[in-house]
Design a protein around this motif. Structure first.
Motif, PDB file in Angstrom:
ATOM      1  N   TRP A  19       0.826  -1.209   0.000  1.00 44.63           N
ATOM      2  CA  TRP A  19       0.000   0.000   0.000  1.00 44.63           C
ATOM      3  C   TRP A  19       0.864   1.264   0.000  1.00 44.63           C
ATOM      4  CZ3 TRP A  19      -1.175  -4.527   2.313  1.00 44.63           C
ATOM      5  CH2 TRP A  19      -2.364  -5.117   1.908  1.00 44.63           C
ATOM      6  N   SER A  20       2.137   1.103   0.269  1.00 48.34           N
ATOM      7  CA  SER A  20       3.034   2.270   0.318  1.00 48.34           C
ATOM      8  C   SER A  20       3.078   2.979  -1.031  1.00 48.34           C
ATOM      9  CB  SER A  20       4.470   1.819   0.637  1.00 48.34           C
ATOM     10  OG  SER A  20       4.557   1.233   1.899  1.00 48.34           O
ATOM     11  N   LEU A  21       3.124   4.305  -1.010  1.00 48.57           N
ATOM     12  CA  LEU A  21       3.308   5.038  -2.266  1.00 48.57           C
ATOM     13  C   LEU A  21       4.631   4.619  -2.912  1.00 48.57           C
ATOM     14  CD1 LEU A  21       1.981   8.593  -1.277  1.00 48.57           C
ATOM     15  CD2 LEU A  21       0.831   6.832  -2.622  1.00 48.57           C
ATOM     16  N   ALA A  22       5.616   4.317  -2.078  1.00 48.18           N
ATOM     17  CA  ALA A  22       6.924   3.890  -2.608  1.00 48.18           C
ATOM     18  C   ALA A  22       6.808   2.585  -3.391  1.00 48.18           C
ATOM     19  CB  ALA A  22       7.925   3.733  -1.464  1.00 48.18           C
ATOM     20  N   TYR A  23       5.877   1.726  -3.011  1.00 45.42           N
ATOM     21  CA  TYR A  23       5.686   0.459  -3.738  1.00 45.42           C
ATOM     22  C   TYR A  23       5.183   0.750  -5.162  1.00 45.42           C
ATOM     23  CZ  TYR A  23       3.713  -4.060  -5.085  1.00 45.42           C
ATOM     24  OH  TYR A  23       3.415  -5.211  -5.767  1.00 45.42           O
ATOM     25  N   ALA A  24       4.174   1.628  -5.248  1.00 47.75           N
ATOM     26  CA  ALA A  24       3.627   1.982  -6.571  1.00 47.75           C
ATOM     27  C   ALA A  24       4.717   2.629  -7.424  1.00 47.75           C
ATOM     28  CB  ALA A  24       2.439   2.932  -6.412  1.00 47.75           C
ATOM     29  N   ILE A  25       5.540   3.461  -6.790  1.00 50.24           N
ATOM     30  CA  ILE A  25       6.606   4.144  -7.535  1.00 50.24           C
ATOM     31  C   ILE A  25       7.655   3.131  -8.002  1.00 50.24           C
ATOM     32  CG2 ILE A  25       8.497   5.824  -7.321  1.00 50.24           C
ATOM     33  CD1 ILE A  25       6.622   7.415  -5.386  1.00 50.24           C
ATOM     34  N   ALA A  26       8.059   2.234  -7.101  1.00 45.08           N
ATOM     35  CA  ALA A  26       9.070   1.227  -7.470  1.00 45.08           C
ATOM     36  C   ALA A  26       8.558   0.362  -8.631  1.00 45.08           C
ATOM     37  CB  ALA A  26       9.403   0.366  -6.252  1.00 45.08           C
ATOM     38  N   ARG A  27       7.288   0.015  -8.569  1.00 44.60           N
ATOM     39  CA  ARG A  27       6.705  -0.829  -9.617  1.00 44.60           C
ATOM     40  C   ARG A  27       6.722  -0.109 -10.973  1.00 44.60           C
ATOM     41  NH1 ARG A  27       1.195  -4.102  -9.414  1.00 44.60           N
ATOM     42  NH2 ARG A  27       0.360  -2.025  -9.685  1.00 44.60           N
ATOM     43  N   ALA A  28       6.359   1.174 -10.938  1.00 42.11           N
ATOM     44  CA  ALA A  28       6.347   1.950 -12.185  1.00 42.11           C
ATOM     45  C   ALA A  28       7.776   2.143 -12.703  1.00 42.11           C
ATOM     46  CB  ALA A  28       5.678   3.305 -11.942  1.00 42.11           C
ATOM     47  N   PHE A  29       8.723   2.330 -11.788  1.00 44.03           N
ATOM     48  CA  PHE A  29      10.125   2.483 -12.209  1.00 44.03           C
ATOM     49  C   PHE A  29      10.609   1.209 -12.911  1.00 44.03           C
ATOM     50  CE2 PHE A  29      12.148   6.058  -9.406  1.00 44.03           C
ATOM     51  CZ  PHE A  29      11.158   6.928  -9.811  1.00 44.03           C
TER      52      PHE A  29
END
Ligand code: NAP
Length: 256
Positions: A19-29
């Motif tokens: 749920w972390s915003l960092a997770y969504a960002i890492a996935r998109a990266f």
């Protein structure tokens, strides 16, 4: 399909769970071809983050509590020793005592105020100092902020003040690191249900008000935040530094 972050290495700090915003960002990266390095705060999170790192295809997972100068020094040493050249750094970290996100702001203790500033603001300065020497070809540092830095949001209190200092720090860092072609920006995200957000009293009410009144009439999707992070990390964002980019369905323009 083009990969916006091909041949780029990104360090992402602040991934706690899916749920972390960092997770969504890492996935998109990763989707855009970046080589990923993740960090976790302490032993408690090690297994979870290592599991998520495997799922995301991250190349490395490092321990880093941003309140510990020794951890940041160690991070810098590891990155240097392994010859890593960083192109993007995501600082997605904040913390305040739960009671300070529920009682009147004027009751904030000195200790609670300083803790929120240290973890949620000063850590960006400390992280920038640790990573800038390995951003030898320039790059993009970004942090996550919230509208509570500019406006009074119910119960956001001490965190709003920390976010105001964080956004000011973004401008000072951008000014100083610009000559090295390192850009520094903040993404001001609309409310998203994450572990940190749940610590804010009546968070669901804030979410409802924003969803009902934002121009786009919908809550912020973490993937929208992540795609903006991709843009800022990529060549497409090369002219942008010292900015706060709102990804909040437009709520920040409303005079409610
Ligand atoms: P989250 O998943 O709880 O992420 C917060 C992260 O900060 C966690 O990984 C936490 O690690 C880490 N952290 C706290 N203290 C740390 C320390 N001393 N050293 C290293 N890491 C530390 O919540 P999130 O909502 O995604 O928050 C990420 C960022 O987005 C924060 O800056 C937050 O203010 C910002 N933001 C969130 C929203 C929202 O509505 N969710 C909106 C705008 C901005 P542990 O779990 O190990 O403590």
């Amino acid at each position: 399909m083009s990969h916006l972050l091909k041949d780029k290495t990104a360090l992402v700090l602040g991934l706690a769970n899916r749920w972390s915003l960092a997770y969504a960002i890492a996935r998109a990266f990763r989707r855009e071809g970046a080589n990923l390095i993740l960090t976790y705060q302490g032993e408690r999170q090690k297994d979870t983050v290592e599991e998520l790192a495997k799922e995301l295809g991250a190349s490395r997972v490092l321990s880093c509590d941003v309140t510990q100068e020794a951890d940041l020094h160690h991070l810098n040493e590891i990155l240097r020793a392994e010859g890593d050249q960083l192109h993007a750094v995501v600082h997605s970290i904040a913390f305040a005592n739960k009671e300070d996100l529920a009682r009147p702001f004027y009751e904030t203790s000195r200790e609670g105020f300083l803790l929120a500033q240290e973890v949620s603001c000063y850590s960006l300065v400390a992280v920038a100092r640790a990573v800038a020497p390995v951003m030898t070809n320039g790059g993009s540092i970004m942090t996550l902020s919230y509208l509570g830095s500019q406006r009074v949001m119910t119960n956001y209190n001490v965190m709003g003040v920390a976010k105001a200092a964080l956004e000011a720090s973004v401008r000072y860092l951008a000014s100083e690191l610009g000559p090295n072609n390192i850009r520094v920006n903040a993404i001001s995200a609309g409310p998203v249900k994450t572990a940190s957000a749940r610590g804010i009293k009546d968070f669901s009410k804030i979410l409802d008000v924003v969803t009902a009144n934002a121009p786009l009439r919908r809550p912020t999707d973490p993937e929208e935040v992540a795609d903006t992070a991709v843009f800022l990390a990529s060549h497409l964002g090369r002219g942008i530094t010292g900015n706060v980019v709102y990804v909040d369905s437009g709520y920040q323009i409303m005079g409610l």
